[in-house]
Design an enzyme around this catalytic site. Structure first.
Site, short mmCIF file in Angstrom:
data_model
loop_
_atom_site.label_atom_id
_atom_site.label_comp_id
_atom_site.label_asym_id
_atom_site.label_seq_id
_atom_site.Cartn_x
_atom_site.Cartn_y
_atom_site.Cartn_z
N TYR A 154 -80.59 32.63 33.72
CA TYR A 154 -80.60 31.12 33.50
C TYR A 154 -81.36 30.41 32.59
O TYR A 154 -80.83 29.56 31.78
CB TYR A 154 -81.45 30.81 35.21
CG TYR A 154 -81.74 29.11 35.26
CD1 TYR A 154 -80.26 28.31 35.63
CD2 TYR A 154 -82.66 28.68 35.09
CE1 TYR A 154 -80.21 27.14 35.89
CE2 TYR A 154 -82.70 27.02 35.17
CZ TYR A 154 -81.67 26.57 35.89
OH TYR A 154 -81.76 25.00 36.16
N LYS A 158 -79.89 27.94 29.49
CA LYS A 158 -80.39 26.77 29.01
C LYS A 158 -81.03 26.45 27.92
O LYS A 158 -80.86 25.39 27.29
CB LYS A 158 -81.71 26.36 30.27
CG LYS A 158 -81.00 26.14 31.78
CD LYS A 158 -79.96 25.23 31.78
CE LYS A 158 -79.56 24.78 33.44
NZ LYS A 158 -78.34 23.57 33.32
#
Ligand code: NAD
Length: 246
Positions: A154, A158
């Protein structure tokens, strides 16, 4: 009514931050394409917008599917006109420590969170370039800036969004198109619902604002970056986190 007549696409608009962003644009006069994984999931947001007197249409799409993105974005432009604002908000987590992470959990998170934004941006570029104006806002995360144990997939996705944001800003700046990112802190949505009370209490104690964020906090920042007056801001990442990392 800052966005009167503007076609705005919001991905992941079925709930949480995306729903709030879609409602905020519609309240300022935009025609909003609400994209969710399934068209019926986007219908609730569209119903709320229409009930408030706004204009919106629901679309079903997995943003990591290249052919589907091309098809649905062509449909959106046919229905609502050239896209003036794209908000890449769709995202998911598959959290676990790296030692236990499965390759498919790495791939899925990168595919949706990063490749998805690449595909949707590609789909709106031509129209924005022709119009010589456009706004792209990518929803990154504070963990993309600062890292997070248990979230290598994740946080990498990002952080990747921040590289995409700066590069798109450089490629399209001369055409009147800006591309910026927002890095939310901990926002009260389904995504953070299962965090322990302990963790939430620590996040509240660490933030000068003394609270978790609300989806509306992010929506306000998105509208600011997407506004016609914000044309001199590009390639930036705005951390909207109550001061969590000060
Ligand atoms: P959420 O889980 O409530 O909503 C995520 C949305 O993305 C849903 O509408 C879902 O249907 C959609 N989505 C997921 N996979 C998709 C796919 N393949 N194709 C299309 N749509 C898809 O989460 P949220 O908290 O509202 O998060 C919205 C965005 O903000 C995400 O990108 C998330 O990473 C980011 N973010 C959230 C927080 C937070 O604390 N909630 C913090 C930082 C960043």
């Amino acid at each position: 009514m800052r966005f009167s007549g503007t076609t705005v696409v919001v991905t992941g608009a079925s709930r949480g931050i995306g729903r709030s962003i879609a409602l905020a644009f519609a309240a300022e006069g935009a025609k909003v394409a609400c994209v969710a994984t399934k068209v019926e999931n986007a219908q609730g947001t569209v119903d709320a917008i229409v009930a408030a007197g706004g204009e919106a249409k629901p679309y079903g799409l997995d943003v990591s599917d290249s052919a589907a993105v091309a098809e649905v974005f062509a449909q959106i432009e046919g229905d609502l006109g050239t896209v003036g604002v794209l908000v890449n908000n769709a995202g998911l987590t598959r959290d676990t420590l790296m030692m236990r992470m499965k390759d498919e959990d790495w791939d899925r998170v990168i595919d949706v969170n990063l490749k998805g934004a690449y595909l949707t941006t590609k789909a709106v570029m031509k129209g924005m370039m022709k119009a010589r104006t456009g706004r792209i806002v990518n929803i990154s995360s504070v963990v993309g800036v600062h890292g997070s144990a248990g979230q290598v997939n994740y946080s990498a996705s990002k952080a990747g969004l921040l590289g995409l944001t700066k590069s798109v800003a450089k490629e399209l700046g001369s055409r009147g198109i800006t591309c910026n990112a927002i890095a939310p802190g901990f926002i009260e949505t389904d995504m953070t619902h299962d965090l322990s009370e302990d963790f939430k209490a620590r996040a509240i104690a660490d933030a000068p604002a003394g609270r978790l964020g609300k989806p509306e906090d992010i929506a306000a920042a998105v509208l600011f970056l997407a506004a016609p007056e914000s044309g001199f801001i590009t390639g930036q990442c705005l951390e909207v986190d109550g001061g969590l990392f000060l």
